[in-house]
Design a protein around this motif. Sequence first.
Motif, PDB file in Angstrom:
ATOM      1  N   UNK A  27       0.827  -1.204   0.000  1.00 54.69           N
ATOM      2  CA  UNK A  27       0.000   0.000   0.000  1.00 54.69           C
ATOM      3  C   UNK A  27       0.865   1.260   0.000  1.00 54.69           C
ATOM      4  N   UNK A  28       1.915   1.263   0.818  1.00 52.83           N
ATOM      5  CA  UNK A  28       2.788   2.425   0.861  1.00 52.83           C
ATOM      6  C   UNK A  28       3.487   2.680  -0.463  1.00 52.83           C
ATOM      7  N   UNK A  29       4.029   1.624  -1.074  1.00 55.17           N
ATOM      8  CA  UNK A  29       4.726   1.772  -2.358  1.00 55.17           C
ATOM      9  C   UNK A  29       3.766   2.232  -3.441  1.00 55.17           C
ATOM     10  N   UNK A  30       2.587   1.595  -3.507  1.00 55.35           N
ATOM     11  CA  UNK A  30       1.623   1.932  -4.550  1.00 55.35           C
ATOM     12  C   UNK A  30       1.094   3.357  -4.394  1.00 55.35           C
ATOM     13  N   UNK A  31       0.774   3.749  -3.166  1.00 55.52           N
ATOM     14  CA  UNK A  31       0.229   5.095  -2.962  1.00 55.52           C
ATOM     15  C   UNK A  31       1.272   6.166  -3.269  1.00 55.52           C
ATOM     16  N   UNK A  32       2.516   5.927  -2.900  1.00 55.62           N
ATOM     17  CA  UNK A  32       3.573   6.876  -3.250  1.00 55.62           C
ATOM     18  C   UNK A  32       3.744   6.982  -4.760  1.00 55.62           C
ATOM     19  N   UNK A  33       3.672   5.833  -5.440  1.00 59.97           N
ATOM     20  CA  UNK A  33       3.780   5.856  -6.902  1.00 59.97           C
ATOM     21  C   UNK A  33       2.635   6.648  -7.520  1.00 59.97           C
ATOM     22  N   UNK A  34       1.424   6.481  -6.943  1.00 56.67           N
ATOM     23  CA  UNK A  34       0.274   7.222  -7.450  1.00 56.67           C
ATOM     24  C   UNK A  34       0.416   8.726  -7.271  1.00 56.67           C
ATOM     25  N   UNK A  35       1.234   9.145  -6.293  1.00 50.54           N
ATOM     26  CA  UNK A  35       1.477  10.571  -6.062  1.00 50.54           C
ATOM     27  C   UNK A  35       2.645  11.096  -6.887  1.00 50.54           C
ATOM     28  N   UNK A  36       3.239  10.212  -7.695  1.00 55.46           N
ATOM     29  CA  UNK A  36       4.361  10.627  -8.523  1.00 55.46           C
ATOM     30  C   UNK A  36       5.698  10.564  -7.827  1.00 55.46           C
ATOM     31  N   UNK A  37       5.746   9.972  -6.629  1.00 52.70           N
ATOM     32  CA  UNK A  37       7.005   9.855  -5.911  1.00 52.70           C
ATOM     33  C   UNK A  37       7.825   8.687  -6.458  1.00 52.70           C
ATOM     34  N   UNK A  38       9.137   8.760  -6.418  1.00 55.44           N
ATOM     35  CA  UNK A  38       9.961   7.663  -6.942  1.00 55.44           C
ATOM     36  C   UNK A  38       9.786   6.385  -6.117  1.00 55.44           C
ATOM     37  N   UNK A  39       9.853   5.259  -6.800  1.00 55.54           N
ATOM     38  CA  UNK A  39       9.673   3.957  -6.146  1.00 55.54           C
ATOM     39  C   UNK A  39      10.999   3.466  -5.588  1.00 55.54           C
ATOM     40  N   UNK A  40      10.954   3.012  -4.366  1.00 57.77           N
ATOM     41  CA  UNK A  40      12.122   2.385  -3.739  1.00 57.77           C
ATOM     42  C   UNK A  40      11.759   0.921  -3.478  1.00 57.77           C
ATOM     43  N   UNK A  41      12.093   0.043  -4.424  1.00 55.79           N
ATOM     44  CA  UNK A  41      11.742  -1.374  -4.300  1.00 55.79           C
ATOM     45  C   UNK A  41      12.526  -2.053  -3.189  1.00 55.79           C
ATOM     46  N   UNK A  42      13.633  -1.436  -2.750  1.00 56.29           N
ATOM     47  CA  UNK A  42      14.386  -2.027  -1.644  1.00 56.29           C
ATOM     48  C   UNK A  42      13.538  -2.121  -0.381  1.00 56.29           C
ATOM     49  N   UNK A  43      12.513  -1.260  -0.270  1.00 55.23           N
ATOM     50  CA  UNK A  43      11.621  -1.319   0.879  1.00 55.23           C
ATOM     51  C   UNK A  43      10.861  -2.641   0.920  1.00 55.23           C
TER      52      UNK A  43
END
Length: 421
Positions: free
Chosen positions: A121-137
């Motif tokens: 949820x955190x990764x997807x919502x950040x992506x939806x806001x245009x923030x860069x994805x950190x897959x290491x999380x």
Amino acid sequence: MLKRIPPGQVKLGMFIHGFEGSWLTHPFWRSRFLLERASDLALLHASEVPAVIIDVSRGLAPDAPAETAPHPVAIRAPVSAEHPTPDAAPSPWTAEGSPDAQKADREAARRTIAEARLVVQGIYENAGKGLPIDADEAGPVVAEIADCVARNPAMFIDMARLKSKDEYTYLHSVSVCGLMVNLAREIGLDEAKVRAMGLAGLLHDVGKMSVPAEVLNKPGRLNEDEFALIRQHPENGHVMLYGGKGVNQEALDVCLMHHEKMDGTGYPFGLEGRAISLAARMGAICDVYDALTSDRIYKERWTPLRAVTEMHSWTGHFDPALLFAFCHSIGVAPTGMLVRLRSGRLGVVLPDGTHGTRSKIRAFHSIQTHRSVPLEDLFKGVSDVVTGFENPADWGFTQWDAAVRKLIEGHPVAPDAPARH
């Protein structure tokens, strides 16, 4: 703790964690189970498995005394094509361990699924806001999912697919991650690649964050404009992932191509066959299976048996070899399918498996003599195992639908034409 030992050193009371070599070389339907029956031990000793991986935290270690079988069974050679020897049905705990182990596995799966949902949820919502994805999380949670699947794949997969309609988007990705890990191990990928496939499953639907919620959650049929928006999510997701920290090629491929089909009728590019990467071909199967077996806003979930039966009927949609490996990995095969058994028999998959979650197979024909043999029903965990799908016409069954009906009713059938073998 895992240990690698030769098959000749395996003894009753050990917990089998896996087998080296191709999954076709070992004589069992599942790859992880508590070894409790002498007949299974005999099959393993007589098999061509090069080495066995045991989990000493869940069973006996190599230097511990062997346990006595709970119900003594004479050790015998592998079943022959003409004289198959049925085994007693396993206890409810044989395939995955003791009740205490089941309880621990269930709690581990519940905790991991809940944690993974929050991470997704955190990764997807950040992506939806245009923030860069950190897959290491996502790395630690992928590792936890991989561990849960290694301990008890059926437990994790069954729990992950039971999700409410409101939490589908995030838990679907968690479930696809587990299915990808399970399939990757089934086809023999190394552990680094297993984790890469798991991450790809976790991130495959991030592009849906670009779809308006009212379209994504619409309970009725989509109109053309709405469907066009949905069809953009693979490319939008690829843009979100590209250049992100820790994003691997498998994640990029699955995100972009999990709606491509083998016959070229998929989207977004209409790719065919091997132009679709291995990861994406795997992702297509895992994505559709979880979607079909989950409750959605616009439909109720199907049983695993119905899902794989329908998926197999969609000619040109999936990679056939991968679909077979996937079915093998979850213990479910399509109803009405003609299968080859390791014992040298042919069998048909019946519609009445264990509540639609595991397949039941009726053996009926000898491969060696091309003659009928006494009907025998098999579930996962018995001494026989499916090794492949077969074309009924190749064995002289040109009226296969009629033959299936007779076999389901409990009547023997014979070929109506010469076999091509």
